[in-house]
Design a protein around this motif. Sequence first.
Motif, PDB file in Angstrom:
ATOM      1  N   MET A  29       0.833  -1.203   0.000  1.00 11.68           N
ATOM      2  CA  MET A  29       0.000   0.000   0.000  1.00 11.68           C
ATOM      3  C   MET A  29       0.873   1.262   0.000  1.00 11.68           C
ATOM      4  SD  MET A  29      -3.126  -1.157   2.510  1.00 11.68           S
ATOM      5  CE  MET A  29      -3.775   0.491   2.617  1.00 11.68           C
ATOM      6  N   GLY A  30       1.959   1.254   0.759  1.00 16.18           N
ATOM      7  CA  GLY A  30       2.876   2.390   0.768  1.00 16.18           C
ATOM      8  C   GLY A  30       3.515   2.609  -0.598  1.00 16.18           C
ATOM      9  N   ALA A  31       3.945   1.512  -1.233  1.00 15.56           N
ATOM     10  CA  ALA A  31       4.557   1.614  -2.559  1.00 15.56           C
ATOM     11  C   ALA A  31       3.549   2.113  -3.586  1.00 15.56           C
ATOM     12  CB  ALA A  31       5.127   0.258  -2.984  1.00 15.56           C
ATOM     13  N   ALA A  32       2.318   1.592  -3.526  1.00 10.29           N
ATOM     14  CA  ALA A  32       1.292   2.006  -4.480  1.00 10.29           C
ATOM     15  C   ALA A  32       0.937   3.485  -4.299  1.00 10.29           C
ATOM     16  CB  ALA A  32       0.043   1.137  -4.321  1.00 10.29           C
ATOM     17  N   MET A  33       0.790   3.912  -3.047  1.00 11.14           N
ATOM     18  CA  MET A  33       0.441   5.309  -2.788  1.00 11.14           C
ATOM     19  C   MET A  33       1.560   6.246  -3.256  1.00 11.14           C
ATOM     20  SD  MET A  33      -0.700   6.933   0.819  1.00 11.14           S
ATOM     21  CE  MET A  33      -1.014   8.659   1.034  1.00 11.14           C
ATOM     22  N   ALA A  34       2.792   5.919  -2.924  1.00 11.39           N
ATOM     23  CA  ALA A  34       3.924   6.747  -3.346  1.00 11.39           C
ATOM     24  C   ALA A  34       4.051   6.749  -4.868  1.00 11.39           C
ATOM     25  CB  ALA A  34       5.216   6.236  -2.702  1.00 11.39           C
ATOM     26  N   GLY A  35       3.832   5.592  -5.498  1.00  4.79           N
ATOM     27  CA  GLY A  35       3.913   5.514  -6.952  1.00  4.79           C
ATOM     28  C   GLY A  35       2.874   6.380  -7.635  1.00  4.79           C
ATOM     29  N   VAL A  36       1.651   6.333  -7.142  1.00 10.32           N
ATOM     30  CA  VAL A  36       0.579   7.152  -7.722  1.00 10.32           C
ATOM     31  C   VAL A  36       0.888   8.637  -7.539  1.00 10.32           C
ATOM     32  CG1 VAL A  36      -1.849   7.810  -7.452  1.00 10.32           C
ATOM     33  CG2 VAL A  36      -1.217   5.391  -7.574  1.00 10.32           C
ATOM     34  N   ILE A  37       1.360   9.019  -6.363  1.00 12.74           N
ATOM     35  CA  ILE A  37       1.691  10.429  -6.116  1.00 12.74           C
ATOM     36  C   ILE A  37       2.802  10.887  -7.047  1.00 12.74           C
ATOM     37  CG2 ILE A  37       2.678  12.047  -4.442  1.00 12.74           C
ATOM     38  CD1 ILE A  37       1.092  10.497  -2.270  1.00 12.74           C
ATOM     39  N   HIS A  38       3.836  10.063  -7.227  1.00  9.59           N
ATOM     40  CA  HIS A  38       4.905  10.445  -8.153  1.00  9.59           C
ATOM     41  C   HIS A  38       4.381  10.618  -9.570  1.00  9.59           C
ATOM     42  CE1 HIS A  38       8.028   9.150  -5.107  1.00  9.59           C
ATOM     43  NE2 HIS A  38       8.448  10.337  -5.507  1.00  9.59           N
ATOM     44  N   PHE A  55      12.412  11.535 -13.870  1.00  2.94           N
ATOM     45  CA  PHE A  55      12.753  10.871 -12.609  1.00  2.94           C
ATOM     46  C   PHE A  55      11.485  10.466 -11.867  1.00  2.94           C
ATOM     47  CE2 PHE A  55      13.518  11.283  -8.000  1.00  2.94           C
ATOM     48  CZ  PHE A  55      14.451  10.273  -7.827  1.00  2.94           C
ATOM     49  N   PHE A  56      10.528  11.400 -11.739  1.00  2.00           N
ATOM     50  CA  PHE A  56       9.264  11.099 -11.067  1.00  2.00           C
ATOM     51  C   PHE A  56       8.519   9.972 -11.782  1.00  2.00           C
ATOM     52  CE2 PHE A  56       9.083  15.698  -9.421  1.00  2.00           C
ATOM     53  CZ  PHE A  56       9.721  15.341  -8.252  1.00  2.00           C
ATOM     54  N   LEU A  57       8.545  10.001 -13.096  1.00  2.00           N
ATOM     55  CA  LEU A  57       7.875   8.961 -13.878  1.00  2.00           C
ATOM     56  C   LEU A  57       8.509   7.594 -13.619  1.00  2.00           C
ATOM     57  CD1 LEU A  57       5.773   8.267 -16.089  1.00  2.00           C
ATOM     58  CD2 LEU A  57       7.560   8.761 -17.762  1.00  2.00           C
ATOM     59  N   GLY A  58       9.833   7.538 -13.663  1.00  2.00           N
ATOM     60  CA  GLY A  58      10.527   6.278 -13.408  1.00  2.00           C
ATOM     61  C   GLY A  58      10.303   5.745 -12.011  1.00  2.00           C
ATOM     62  N   VAL A  59      10.377   6.632 -11.028  1.00  2.00           N
ATOM     63  CA  VAL A  59      10.169   6.221  -9.632  1.00  2.00           C
ATOM     64  C   VAL A  59       8.734   5.752  -9.438  1.00  2.00           C
ATOM     65  CG1 VAL A  59      10.051   7.050  -7.242  1.00  2.00           C
ATOM     66  CG2 VAL A  59      12.021   7.624  -8.658  1.00  2.00           C
ATOM     67  N   GLY A  60       7.779   6.495  -9.996  1.00  2.00           N
ATOM     68  CA  GLY A  60       6.363   6.129  -9.842  1.00  2.00           C
ATOM     69  C   GLY A  60       6.053   4.765 -10.440  1.00  2.00           C
ATOM     70  N   VAL A  61       6.538   4.515 -11.641  1.00  2.00           N
ATOM     71  CA  VAL A  61       6.301   3.217 -12.282  1.00  2.00           C
ATOM     72  C   VAL A  61       6.978   2.101 -11.493  1.00  2.00           C
ATOM     73  CG1 VAL A  61       6.810   1.856 -14.355  1.00  2.00           C
ATOM     74  CG2 VAL A  61       5.889   4.167 -14.582  1.00  2.00           C
ATOM     75  N   ALA A  68       2.988  -4.438  -6.767  1.00  2.00           N
ATOM     76  CA  ALA A  68       2.444  -5.689  -7.301  1.00  2.00           C
ATOM     77  C   ALA A  68       3.355  -6.879  -6.972  1.00  2.00           C
ATOM     78  CB  ALA A  68       2.259  -5.572  -8.810  1.00  2.00           C
ATOM     79  N   ALA A  69       4.659  -6.652  -7.003  1.00  2.00           N
ATOM     80  CA  ALA A  69       5.614  -7.748  -6.791  1.00  2.00           C
ATOM     81  C   ALA A  69       5.720  -8.165  -5.331  1.00  2.00           C
ATOM     82  CB  ALA A  69       6.989  -7.337  -7.304  1.00  2.00           C
ATOM     83  N   LEU A 143       2.549  13.386   2.089  1.00  2.00           N
ATOM     84  CA  LEU A 143       1.853  12.098   1.979  1.00  2.00           C
ATOM     85  C   LEU A 143       2.755  11.048   1.345  1.00  2.00           C
ATOM     86  CD1 LEU A 143      -1.745  13.139   0.855  1.00  2.00           C
ATOM     87  CD2 LEU A 143      -1.071  12.125   3.035  1.00  2.00           C
ATOM     88  N   CYS A 144       3.479  11.448   0.323  1.00  2.00           N
ATOM     89  CA  CYS A 144       4.403  10.526  -0.344  1.00  2.00           C
ATOM     90  C   CYS A 144       5.533  10.119   0.597  1.00  2.00           C
ATOM     91  CB  CYS A 144       4.960  11.180  -1.606  1.00  2.00           C
ATOM     92  SG  CYS A 144       5.902  10.052  -2.636  1.00  2.00           S
ATOM     93  N   LEU A 145       6.055  11.072   1.344  1.00  2.00           N
ATOM     94  CA  LEU A 145       7.124  10.770   2.295  1.00  2.00           C
ATOM     95  C   LEU A 145       6.652   9.785   3.363  1.00  2.00           C
ATOM     96  CD1 LEU A 145      10.067  11.528   2.999  1.00  2.00           C
ATOM     97  CD2 LEU A 145       9.134  13.280   4.504  1.00  2.00           C
ATOM     98  N   VAL A 146       5.444   9.986   3.872  1.00  2.00           N
ATOM     99  CA  VAL A 146       4.889   9.065   4.871  1.00  2.00           C
ATOM    100  C   VAL A 146       4.681   7.682   4.256  1.00  2.00           C
ATOM    101  CG1 VAL A 146       2.839   8.570   6.274  1.00  2.00           C
ATOM    102  CG2 VAL A 146       3.858  10.849   6.312  1.00  2.00           C
ATOM    103  N   ALA A 147       4.171   7.625   3.029  1.00  2.00           N
ATOM    104  CA  ALA A 147       3.965   6.335   2.355  1.00  2.00           C
ATOM    105  C   ALA A 147       5.298   5.606   2.176  1.00  2.00           C
ATOM    106  CB  ALA A 147       3.282   6.546   1.005  1.00  2.00           C
ATOM    107  N   GLU A 148       6.342   6.343   1.799  1.00  2.00           N
ATOM    108  CA  GLU A 148       7.656   5.717   1.633  1.00  2.00           C
ATOM    109  C   GLU A 148       8.245   5.283   2.973  1.00  2.00           C
ATOM    110  OE1 GLU A 148       9.033   7.852  -2.508  1.00  2.00           O
ATOM    111  OE2 GLU A 148       9.497   8.853  -0.623  1.00  2.00           O
TER     112      GLU A 148
END
Length: 187
Positions: A29-38, A55-61, A68-69, A143-148
Motif C-alpha cells: 500500500m505504501g509503494a502504491a500510494m507513493a507511486g501514484v503520487i509520483h 525521474f518522477f515517472l521512473g520512480v512512480g512506475v 504488485a511484486a 503524503l508521499c514521504l509518509v507512504a515511503e
Amino acid sequence: MATTIPSVSSSGSIDEPLPGEGFVLAAAMGAAMAGVIHLVVVPGHWAVSAPMSAFFLGVGVAQLVLAAALGRGLPDAVLVGVISAHLAIMGLYVASRTVDLPFVPPHDAAHEMEHLPVPGAVGNGIPTYPGSRVEPVGVLDLLCLVAELVLVISVAALLPPRLRGIMTTVMACAAVLAVLWRVWVLS
C-alpha cells in the motif's frame, strides 16, 4: 525469506495468515500510494524540468511494479535494495526542501517570467539567489514521504532478524551521519 499472501484452500476457506502478511500489505500500500503520487506530479513538473519529470515517472512506475511484486514474495537481497533505494529517494526529498541543490530549477518570482537573453550569460541572464532552488513543502510531498516511510519500515520488518538488525543499524548510522553533515554544512 520471502513472504507471500495466503491462498484460498480447496474448501473455500482462507488459509491462516503468514506472520509477515500485514507487513507485506502495508509495504504494498505504501509503494502504491507513493507511486501514484509520483505519477500525479509528473505533468506539473514537465514544463519546469523534463529530467525531474522523467525521474518522477521512473520512480512512480517502479513503485507500482514493486507494489504488485511484494505480494509474490521477493528475495532478501531485493528487499535490501528496496530499502536502500527508498532511503535515497527520501534523503533527496529532504535535501531538496532544505538545501539549494544546483540541479533543481529556481523557484523565485524573477525566474517565472521571460527575459531577454544576456550575451555570455548562462540561462536567461537572471542571477540565481541563494535559496531560490529550495523546493516548497506540499501536502502531496508529505503524503508521499509518509507512504515511503511506511514502505521502508514494513519491508525492513520482512527481513530475517539478523539482516533486519544489520539494516536498522546501517539506517541509524546513516541518519546520524546525515544530521552531522547537515549541521556541518550550516556552520
